[in-house]
Design a protein around this motif. Sequence first.
Motif, mmCIF file in Angstrom:
data_model
loop_
_atom_site.group_PDB
_atom_site.id
_atom_site.type_symbol
_atom_site.label_atom_id
_atom_site.label_comp_id
_atom_site.label_asym_id
_atom_site.label_seq_id
_atom_site.Cartn_x
_atom_site.Cartn_y
_atom_site.Cartn_z
ATOM 1 N N ILE A 50 0.846 -1.195 0.000
ATOM 2 C CA ILE A 50 0.000 0.000 0.000
ATOM 3 C C ILE A 50 0.880 1.244 0.000
ATOM 4 O O ILE A 50 2.107 1.173 0.118
ATOM 5 C CB ILE A 50 -0.934 0.035 1.228
ATOM 6 C CG1 ILE A 50 -0.109 0.190 2.514
ATOM 7 C CG2 ILE A 50 -1.820 -1.200 1.293
ATOM 8 C CD1 ILE A 50 -0.959 0.535 3.730
ATOM 9 N N GLU A 51 0.242 2.398 -0.102
ATOM 10 C CA GLU A 51 0.891 3.679 0.143
ATOM 11 C C GLU A 51 0.603 4.072 1.585
ATOM 12 O O GLU A 51 -0.554 4.067 2.022
ATOM 13 C CB GLU A 51 0.347 4.753 -0.801
ATOM 14 C CG GLU A 51 0.726 4.553 -2.255
ATOM 15 C CD GLU A 51 2.198 4.881 -2.513
ATOM 16 O OE1 GLU A 51 2.676 5.903 -2.015
ATOM 17 O OE2 GLU A 51 2.854 4.070 -3.211
ATOM 18 N N TYR A 52 1.653 4.390 2.323
ATOM 19 C CA TYR A 52 1.467 4.769 3.726
ATOM 20 C C TYR A 52 2.387 5.930 4.070
ATOM 21 O O TYR A 52 3.601 5.852 3.877
ATOM 22 C CB TYR A 52 1.773 3.584 4.650
ATOM 23 C CG TYR A 52 1.545 3.878 6.120
ATOM 24 C CD1 TYR A 52 0.263 3.883 6.658
ATOM 25 C CD2 TYR A 52 2.620 4.177 6.966
ATOM 26 C CE1 TYR A 52 0.046 4.161 8.000
ATOM 27 C CE2 TYR A 52 2.410 4.461 8.309
ATOM 28 C CZ TYR A 52 1.128 4.450 8.823
ATOM 29 O OH TYR A 52 0.915 4.741 10.153
ATOM 30 N N ARG A 53 1.823 7.006 4.531
ATOM 31 C CA ARG A 53 2.574 8.205 4.922
ATOM 32 C C ARG A 53 3.577 8.628 3.856
ATOM 33 O O ARG A 53 4.754 8.835 4.127
ATOM 34 C CB ARG A 53 3.256 7.996 6.269
ATOM 35 C CG ARG A 53 2.255 7.951 7.434
ATOM 36 C CD ARG A 53 2.951 7.986 8.788
ATOM 37 N NE ARG A 53 1.984 8.080 9.869
ATOM 38 C CZ ARG A 53 1.559 9.217 10.411
ATOM 39 N NH1 ARG A 53 2.030 10.371 9.969
ATOM 40 N NH2 ARG A 53 0.681 9.198 11.399
ATOM 41 N N GLU A 59 1.787 -3.485 4.440
ATOM 42 C CA GLU A 59 0.891 -3.539 5.591
ATOM 43 C C GLU A 59 0.786 -5.000 6.028
ATOM 44 O O GLU A 59 0.450 -5.871 5.226
ATOM 45 C CB GLU A 59 -0.485 -3.023 5.199
ATOM 46 C CG GLU A 59 -1.539 -3.168 6.287
ATOM 47 C CD GLU A 59 -2.929 -2.950 5.745
ATOM 48 O OE1 GLU A 59 -3.391 -1.800 5.768
ATOM 49 O OE2 GLU A 59 -3.542 -3.935 5.252
ATOM 50 N N GLY A 174 1.938 4.914 14.933
ATOM 51 C CA GLY A 174 1.616 5.183 13.539
ATOM 52 C C GLY A 174 2.653 5.949 12.762
ATOM 53 O O GLY A 174 2.530 6.080 11.538
ATOM 54 N N TRP A 176 6.586 6.626 11.272
ATOM 55 C CA TRP A 176 7.747 5.839 10.882
ATOM 56 C C TRP A 176 8.842 5.943 11.936
ATOM 57 O O TRP A 176 9.180 7.041 12.385
ATOM 58 C CB TRP A 176 8.290 6.304 9.539
ATOM 59 C CG TRP A 176 7.473 5.881 8.361
ATOM 60 C CD1 TRP A 176 6.858 6.691 7.460
ATOM 61 C CD2 TRP A 176 7.195 4.538 7.954
ATOM 62 N NE1 TRP A 176 6.203 5.936 6.512
ATOM 63 C CE2 TRP A 176 6.392 4.610 6.791
ATOM 64 C CE3 TRP A 176 7.542 3.283 8.453
ATOM 65 C CZ2 TRP A 176 5.933 3.475 6.130
ATOM 66 C CZ3 TRP A 176 7.079 2.147 7.792
ATOM 67 C CH2 TRP A 176 6.292 2.249 6.650
ATOM 68 N N ASP A 224 -2.011 -2.555 13.506
ATOM 69 C CA ASP A 224 -1.961 -2.070 12.138
ATOM 70 C C ASP A 224 -0.491 -1.782 11.855
ATOM 71 O O ASP A 224 0.023 -0.714 12.199
ATOM 72 C CB ASP A 224 -2.811 -0.805 12.008
ATOM 73 C CG ASP A 224 -2.920 -0.320 10.572
ATOM 74 O OD1 ASP A 224 -2.663 -1.121 9.651
ATOM 75 O OD2 ASP A 224 -3.264 0.861 10.375
ATOM 76 N N HIS A 226 3.113 -1.443 9.586
ATOM 77 C CA HIS A 226 3.658 -1.055 8.288
ATOM 78 C C HIS A 226 5.182 -1.108 8.342
ATOM 79 O O HIS A 226 5.794 -0.796 9.376
ATOM 80 C CB HIS A 226 3.185 0.349 7.904
ATOM 81 C CG HIS A 226 1.704 0.436 7.742
ATOM 82 N ND1 HIS A 226 0.856 0.758 8.790
ATOM 83 C CD2 HIS A 226 0.904 0.211 6.667
ATOM 84 C CE1 HIS A 226 -0.392 0.732 8.367
ATOM 85 N NE2 HIS A 226 -0.394 0.421 7.092
ATOM 86 N N ARG A 228 8.959 -0.633 5.801
ATOM 87 C CA ARG A 228 9.615 -0.215 4.570
ATOM 88 C C ARG A 228 11.133 -0.205 4.777
ATOM 89 O O ARG A 228 11.630 -0.207 5.908
ATOM 90 C CB ARG A 228 9.136 1.172 4.132
ATOM 91 C CG ARG A 228 9.594 2.312 5.032
ATOM 92 C CD ARG A 228 9.083 3.662 4.532
ATOM 93 N NE ARG A 228 9.600 4.762 5.366
ATOM 94 C CZ ARG A 228 9.274 6.038 5.200
ATOM 95 N NH1 ARG A 228 8.432 6.387 4.230
ATOM 96 N NH2 ARG A 228 9.780 6.974 5.998
#
Length: 236
Positions: A50-53, A59, A174, A176, A224, A226, A228
């Motif tokens: 997904i795209e996150y921040r 995810e 939430g 990074w 939740d 995430h 990267r």
Amino acid sequence: MFDRIKLAGVTACLVAVLTVIHAGAAETELSLPLDQAAQVEAHNVTIRAIEYRGGPALEIRRIVSGAAPDIDTFAFVPGFDFHNGTIEVEVAGSPLPDAPPGARGFVGVVFRVQTADGTFACEGIYLRPTNGRADDQVRRNHSTQYFAYPGYDFARLRREAPAQYESYVDLIPGEWTAMRIEVNGTTAKLFVGGAPQPALIVNDLKRGADAHGSIGLYVDNGTDGHFRKMRVRPTS
């Protein structure tokens, strides 16, 4: 001298692996942007790109939300073998809207992962993001956590050695957060957010100095999660 090689079990279009030859020894560096679900294999979790921040990320969530905590819920890199070295990744964890009351946004890293014939073994370190700025000091003291599966969940470690496998670090749910884990023999050190000093030091990794296996992305109950920009630099 630098040669690009193919990591066993993962196609070159998904993962960049660099072999560095130095003083007659080979070290394999793994870099994954974590922008495609196929870069990792699910183990009791779901994975979604997904795209996150502001950018691409994975995810990762537990398959069964609300079940007992501290089970083997992670996504790992297939075909990769790690013993000692440095693991870097950016994580963001927060509780899901339907998370149970004790959820803290658990998110982190597993290493020396072994999965075979339906069994598993691993150890790792995770963060509890909602504890980082809690008003309760005891909760703050539980912002980081080491564990080893099977056999050494947080409850056992906290009961048998209070405060030894947990520590405080400033966290925001939430957002990074950079994690760096240095593993050497039976020692692991966690560095958070680029800090020059470790937030947590574990000197008795439960799987022992000779353990090895893959690297993975961990979430726990009601998270939740995430991830990267994973980078792994083995030293042996």
